[in-house]
Design a protein around this motif. Structure first.
Motif, PDB file in Angstrom:
ATOM      1  N   LEU A  42       0.901  -1.137  -0.062  1.00  0.00           N
ATOM      2  CA  LEU A  42       0.005  -0.260   0.272  1.00  0.00           C
ATOM      3  C   LEU A  42       0.638   1.028   0.234  1.00  0.00           C
ATOM      4  O   LEU A  42       0.559   2.435  -0.586  1.00  0.00           O
ATOM      5  CB  LEU A  42      -0.629  -0.227   0.821  1.00  0.00           C
ATOM      6  CG  LEU A  42      -2.035  -0.801   1.607  1.00  0.00           C
ATOM      7  CD1 LEU A  42      -2.718  -0.921   2.529  1.00  0.00           C
ATOM      8  CD2 LEU A  42      -2.987  -1.204   0.309  1.00  0.00           C
ATOM      9  N   ARG A  43       1.727   1.111   0.608  1.00  0.00           N
ATOM     10  CA  ARG A  43       3.194   1.905   1.012  1.00  0.00           C
ATOM     11  C   ARG A  43       3.623   2.701  -1.055  1.00  0.00           C
ATOM     12  O   ARG A  43       4.059   3.777  -0.786  1.00  0.00           O
ATOM     13  CB  ARG A  43       3.803   2.471   2.271  1.00  0.00           C
ATOM     14  CG  ARG A  43       4.561   4.018   2.244  1.00  0.00           C
ATOM     15  CD  ARG A  43       5.602   3.625   3.663  1.00  0.00           C
ATOM     16  NE  ARG A  43       6.228   2.536   3.625  1.00  0.00           N
ATOM     17  CZ  ARG A  43       7.437   2.742   4.365  1.00  0.00           C
ATOM     18  NH1 ARG A  43       7.048   3.849   5.465  1.00  0.00           N
ATOM     19  NH2 ARG A  43       8.439   1.721   4.405  1.00  0.00           N
ATOM     20  N   GLY A  44       3.892   1.802  -1.485  1.00  0.00           N
ATOM     21  CA  GLY A  44       4.361   1.620  -2.823  1.00  0.00           C
ATOM     22  C   GLY A  44       3.656   1.614  -3.376  1.00  0.00           C
ATOM     23  O   GLY A  44       3.909   2.808  -4.185  1.00  0.00           O
ATOM     24  N   ASN A  45       1.811   1.998  -3.588  1.00  0.00           N
ATOM     25  CA  ASN A  45       1.120   2.584  -4.555  1.00  0.00           C
ATOM     26  C   ASN A  45       0.795   3.895  -4.215  1.00  0.00           C
ATOM     27  O   ASN A  45       0.791   4.043  -5.062  1.00  0.00           O
ATOM     28  CB  ASN A  45       0.036   1.765  -3.747  1.00  0.00           C
ATOM     29  CG  ASN A  45      -0.448   0.038  -4.472  1.00  0.00           C
ATOM     30  OD1 ASN A  45       0.109   0.225  -5.112  1.00  0.00           O
ATOM     31  ND2 ASN A  45      -1.497  -0.629  -4.466  1.00  0.00           N
ATOM     32  N   ALA A  46       1.513   4.612  -2.745  1.00  0.00           N
ATOM     33  CA  ALA A  46       1.220   5.748  -2.218  1.00  0.00           C
ATOM     34  C   ALA A  46       2.386   6.380  -2.206  1.00  0.00           C
ATOM     35  O   ALA A  46       1.527   7.178  -3.081  1.00  0.00           O
ATOM     36  CB  ALA A  46       0.647   5.762  -1.039  1.00  0.00           C
ATOM     37  N   ALA A  63       7.649  -5.762  -0.180  1.00  0.00           N
ATOM     38  CA  ALA A  63       6.319  -6.448  -0.007  1.00  0.00           C
ATOM     39  C   ALA A  63       7.164  -7.692  -0.484  1.00  0.00           C
ATOM     40  O   ALA A  63       6.851  -8.926  -0.134  1.00  0.00           O
ATOM     41  CB  ALA A  63       5.382  -5.992  -0.407  1.00  0.00           C
ATOM     42  N   ILE A  64       7.712  -7.531  -1.803  1.00  0.00           N
ATOM     43  CA  ILE A  64       7.905  -8.966  -2.180  1.00  0.00           C
ATOM     44  C   ILE A  64       8.714  -9.625  -1.419  1.00  0.00           C
ATOM     45  O   ILE A  64       8.611 -11.624  -1.159  1.00  0.00           O
ATOM     46  CB  ILE A  64       8.582  -8.673  -3.713  1.00  0.00           C
ATOM     47  CG1 ILE A  64       7.918  -8.077  -4.330  1.00  0.00           C
ATOM     48  CG2 ILE A  64       8.800 -10.407  -4.327  1.00  0.00           C
ATOM     49  CD1 ILE A  64       7.857  -7.950  -5.777  1.00  0.00           C
ATOM     50  N   ASP A  65      10.402  -9.475  -0.530  1.00  0.00           N
ATOM     51  CA  ASP A  65      10.206  -9.857   0.064  1.00  0.00           C
ATOM     52  C   ASP A  65      10.038 -10.891   1.636  1.00  0.00           C
ATOM     53  O   ASP A  65      10.335 -11.645   1.811  1.00  0.00           O
ATOM     54  CB  ASP A  65      11.684  -8.746   0.710  1.00  0.00           C
ATOM     55  CG  ASP A  65      12.765  -8.162  -0.272  1.00  0.00           C
ATOM     56  OD1 ASP A  65      13.205  -8.929  -1.486  1.00  0.00           O
ATOM     57  OD2 ASP A  65      13.238  -6.879  -0.150  1.00  0.00           O
ATOM     58  N   LEU A  66       8.734  -9.958   1.639  1.00  0.00           N
ATOM     59  CA  LEU A  66       7.859 -10.847   3.157  1.00  0.00           C
ATOM     60  C   LEU A  66       6.962 -11.973   2.306  1.00  0.00           C
ATOM     61  O   LEU A  66       6.955 -12.466   3.180  1.00  0.00           O
ATOM     62  CB  LEU A  66       7.648  -9.067   3.786  1.00  0.00           C
ATOM     63  CG  LEU A  66       8.062  -8.514   4.210  1.00  0.00           C
ATOM     64  CD1 LEU A  66       7.745  -7.208   4.976  1.00  0.00           C
ATOM     65  CD2 LEU A  66       9.335  -9.218   5.954  1.00  0.00           C
ATOM     66  N   ALA A  72       2.575  -6.983  -5.432  1.00  0.00           N
ATOM     67  CA  ALA A  72       3.586  -5.584  -5.343  1.00  0.00           C
ATOM     68  C   ALA A  72       4.360  -6.191  -6.465  1.00  0.00           C
ATOM     69  O   ALA A  72       5.152  -5.540  -7.513  1.00  0.00           O
ATOM     70  CB  ALA A  72       4.379  -6.048  -4.344  1.00  0.00           C
ATOM     71  N   ILE A  73       4.576  -7.905  -6.605  1.00  0.00           N
ATOM     72  CA  ILE A  73       5.103  -8.255  -8.095  1.00  0.00           C
ATOM     73  C   ILE A  73       4.943  -7.752  -9.750  1.00  0.00           C
ATOM     74  O   ILE A  73       5.083  -7.659 -10.023  1.00  0.00           O
ATOM     75  CB  ILE A  73       4.902 -10.131  -7.730  1.00  0.00           C
ATOM     76  CG1 ILE A  73       5.566 -10.209  -6.853  1.00  0.00           C
ATOM     77  CG2 ILE A  73       5.095 -10.576  -8.942  1.00  0.00           C
ATOM     78  CD1 ILE A  73       5.698 -12.548  -6.773  1.00  0.00           C
ATOM     79  N   GLN A  74       3.290  -7.276  -9.314  1.00  0.00           N
ATOM     80  CA  GLN A  74       2.777  -7.314 -10.715  1.00  0.00           C
ATOM     81  C   GLN A  74       2.957  -5.991 -10.663  1.00  0.00           C
ATOM     82  O   GLN A  74       3.723  -5.377 -12.124  1.00  0.00           O
ATOM     83  CB  GLN A  74       1.185  -7.703 -10.653  1.00  0.00           C
ATOM     84  CG  GLN A  74       1.125  -8.928 -10.988  1.00  0.00           C
ATOM     85  CD  GLN A  74       0.803 -10.051 -10.236  1.00  0.00           C
ATOM     86  OE1 GLN A  74       1.116  -9.746  -8.802  1.00  0.00           O
ATOM     87  NE2 GLN A  74       0.931 -10.847  -9.845  1.00  0.00           N
ATOM     88  N   MET A  80       8.308  -0.398 -13.134  1.00  0.00           N
ATOM     89  CA  MET A  80       9.895  -0.870 -14.245  1.00  0.00           C
ATOM     90  C   MET A  80       9.482  -0.666 -15.589  1.00  0.00           C
ATOM     91  O   MET A  80      10.259  -0.434 -16.169  1.00  0.00           O
ATOM     92  CB  MET A  80      10.323  -2.376 -13.724  1.00  0.00           C
ATOM     93  CG  MET A  80      11.171  -2.320 -12.704  1.00  0.00           C
ATOM     94  SD  MET A  80      11.907  -1.463 -11.918  1.00  0.00           S
ATOM     95  CE  MET A  80      13.281  -2.042 -13.353  1.00  0.00           C
ATOM     96  N   ASP A  81       8.061  -1.504 -16.284  1.00  0.00           N
ATOM     97  CA  ASP A  81       7.990  -1.683 -17.637  1.00  0.00           C
ATOM     98  C   ASP A  81       7.563   0.431 -18.411  1.00  0.00           C
ATOM     99  O   ASP A  81       7.909   0.825 -19.157  1.00  0.00           O
ATOM    100  CB  ASP A  81       6.646  -2.369 -18.472  1.00  0.00           C
ATOM    101  CG  ASP A  81       6.998  -3.771 -17.818  1.00  0.00           C
ATOM    102  OD1 ASP A  81       7.911  -4.427 -17.833  1.00  0.00           O
ATOM    103  OD2 ASP A  81       5.780  -4.213 -18.106  1.00  0.00           O
TER     104      ASP A  81
END
Length: 93
Positions: A42-46, A63-66, A72-74, A80-81
């Motif tokens: 969610l913080r990434g989205n913000a 998130a992915i590490d946890l 968060a992968i998608q 990145m794209d």
């Protein structure tokens, strides 16, 4: 979780600073170990909505590490794209 829905709503409405502040508090408490990957997502989205690409990528990676199955992968791949497209476009100007 009700709190997650409230945070999603803040982000959707563009209140990213308020959402990030609340997410920082939740992540800082440490008691919420279950679902911490969702908080990073969610913080990434913000941060993504705010235009802070680096912080968005960092939070998605946390998130992915946890949780290797995190949405968060998608989100990270999509970002990145987008960034790769922008950078390639800059070279063609």
């Amino acid at each position: 979780m009700e709190q997650w829905n409230n945070l999603k709503e803040l982000i959707n409405q563009g209140n990213t600073d308020q959402a990030i502040e609340q997410l920082d508090q939740l992540l800082g408490e440490g008691s919420n170990t279950g679902g911490k990957d969702t908080l990073y997502y969610l913080r990434g989205n913000a941060y993504r909505k705010k235009g802070d690409w680096q912080q968005a990528l960092n939070n998605y990676q946390s998130a992915i590490d946890l949780n290797p199955e995190s949405p968060a992968i998608q989100a990270r791949a999509m970002l990145m794209d987008i960034l790769n497209f922008f950078h390639k476009d800059m070279y063609n100007q």
